[in-house]
Design a protein around this motif. Structure first.
Motif, PDB file in Angstrom:
ATOM      1  N   ALA A  62       0.835  -1.201   0.000  1.00  0.00           N
ATOM      2  CA  ALA A  62       0.000   0.000   0.000  1.00  0.00           C
ATOM      3  C   ALA A  62       0.871   1.254   0.000  1.00  0.00           C
ATOM      4  CB  ALA A  62      -0.926  -0.008   1.213  1.00  0.00           C
ATOM      5  N   MET A  63       1.934   1.225   0.785  1.00  0.00           N
ATOM      6  CA  MET A  63       2.861   2.354   0.832  1.00  0.00           C
ATOM      7  C   MET A  63       3.572   2.527  -0.509  1.00  0.00           C
ATOM      8  SD  MET A  63       5.715   2.966   3.805  1.00  0.00           S
ATOM      9  CE  MET A  63       6.586   1.410   3.467  1.00  0.00           C
ATOM     10  N   ALA A  64       3.989   1.415  -1.107  1.00  0.00           N
ATOM     11  CA  ALA A  64       4.646   1.468  -2.408  1.00  0.00           C
ATOM     12  C   ALA A  64       3.695   1.968  -3.483  1.00  0.00           C
ATOM     13  CB  ALA A  64       5.197   0.093  -2.775  1.00  0.00           C
ATOM     14  N   ALA A  65       2.425   1.558  -3.415  1.00  0.00           N
ATOM     15  CA  ALA A  65       1.442   2.014  -4.392  1.00  0.00           C
ATOM     16  C   ALA A  65       1.259   3.525  -4.310  1.00  0.00           C
ATOM     17  CB  ALA A  65       0.112   1.301  -4.168  1.00  0.00           C
ATOM     18  N   ALA A  66       1.250   4.058  -3.084  1.00  0.00           N
ATOM     19  CA  ALA A  66       1.153   5.511  -2.922  1.00  0.00           C
ATOM     20  C   ALA A  66       2.374   6.201  -3.498  1.00  0.00           C
ATOM     21  CB  ALA A  66       0.983   5.850  -1.438  1.00  0.00           C
ATOM     22  N   PHE A  67       3.539   5.580  -3.339  1.00  0.00           N
ATOM     23  CA  PHE A  67       4.783   6.167  -3.858  1.00  0.00           C
ATOM     24  C   PHE A  67       4.805   6.179  -5.380  1.00  0.00           C
ATOM     25  CE2 PHE A  67       9.168   5.325  -5.336  1.00  0.00           C
ATOM     26  CZ  PHE A  67       9.772   6.502  -4.947  1.00  0.00           C
TER      27      PHE A  67
END
Length: 260
Positions: A65-70
């Motif tokens: 989820a964090m990577a998707a936001a990035f």
């Protein structure tokens, strides 16, 4: 396809929440959605491969989820995905949901440094015997050139042990001493190595890698943590942190240079 429509397509590829660009309809719209999803999955997968310790610390779902936001805000700028994510730790540091894991960004900075070291230019490291010809009085002007793969990542957290526990190099368990730690990242041969440095040793090493003369680098300001200068210099040279050492005193000549 016009420049404007190309920009719209690129923006839509980056953001899975964006509408399908005009011009895609029916089956084409479905195929575009599949393509967009595959692109995002590939970018996220590249980050998972580069930051395995960070992924383990927060768990797969949180990390993805964090990577998707990035990837929505900072897509790759190069086709070489193994270099993607140099600025991911900075993003993580300011990512509100990760605020409860204050050491996460620094552990990931260590991981990013390892990847850069792996792909750095090849160079023979400075050998300890190369300093044998350097006169003791030359220490004041002796400078070290950093090996292309060498880097130091300093942190107020014990990032070397945290990283090691999350990649399987160290048994997981509570840390009795939560002390600041710096990672010396090197690649003297084919394998990337990580060495832990205490705060005083790390400041000394950073100065040497920046080209500060040995005596000046060893002069700790008042209040700076004490460190073993001889042991630290021995570790740096033995680990392959330098490519060469040079006496830059006015009386030195080319024959005085320790470039082996």
């Amino acid at each position: 396809m016009s420049v404007l429509s190309q920009s719209a397509v690129y923006a839509a590829v980056r953001d899975p929440e964006a509408p399908v660009p005009a011009g895609f309809a029916g089956d084409a719209a479905r195929r575009f959605a599949i393509y967009r999803n595959n692109v995002a999955v590939g970018w996220i997968g590249a980050l998972e491969a580069r930051f395995p310790a960070g992924r383990r610390i927060v768990g797969e779902d949180f990390f993805r989820a964090m990577a998707a936001a990035f990837v929505r805000v900072r897509p790759p700028r190069s086709r070489l995905l193994h270099t993607y994510g140099d600025d991911f730790p900075d993003f993580v540091e300011d990512f509100p949901p990760a605020a409860g894991v204050p050491y996460l960004a620094d552990v990931m900075r260590l991981e990013a440094a390892r990847t850069r070291a792996y792909h750095a230019a090849d160079a023979a490291p400075l050998l300890p015997e190369a300093l044998a010809a350097v006169a003791p009085e030359a220490a004041e002007t002796l400078r070290f050139a950093a090996h292309p793969a060498a880097a130091i990542v300093a942190s107020p957290h014990p990032i070397v042990r945290l990283w090691a526990m999350n990649v399987g190099d160290l048994a997981c368990g509570p840390l009795d001493d939560w002390m600041p730690e710096a990672a010396l990242v090197v690649r003297p041969g084919l394998e990337v190595e990580v060495h832990a440095l205490e705060a005083g040793a790390a400041a000394f090493a950073l100065a040497l890698l920046a080209g500060v003369p040995l005596t000046a680098a060893a002069a700790s300001p008042d209040g700076a943590p004490a460190f073993d200068l001889a042991a630290t210099l021995g570790l740096l040279i033995g680990a392959g942190a330098f490519a060469r050492a040079t006496d830059l005193s006015p009386s030195s000549s080319e024959d005085d240079h320790a470039d082996r």
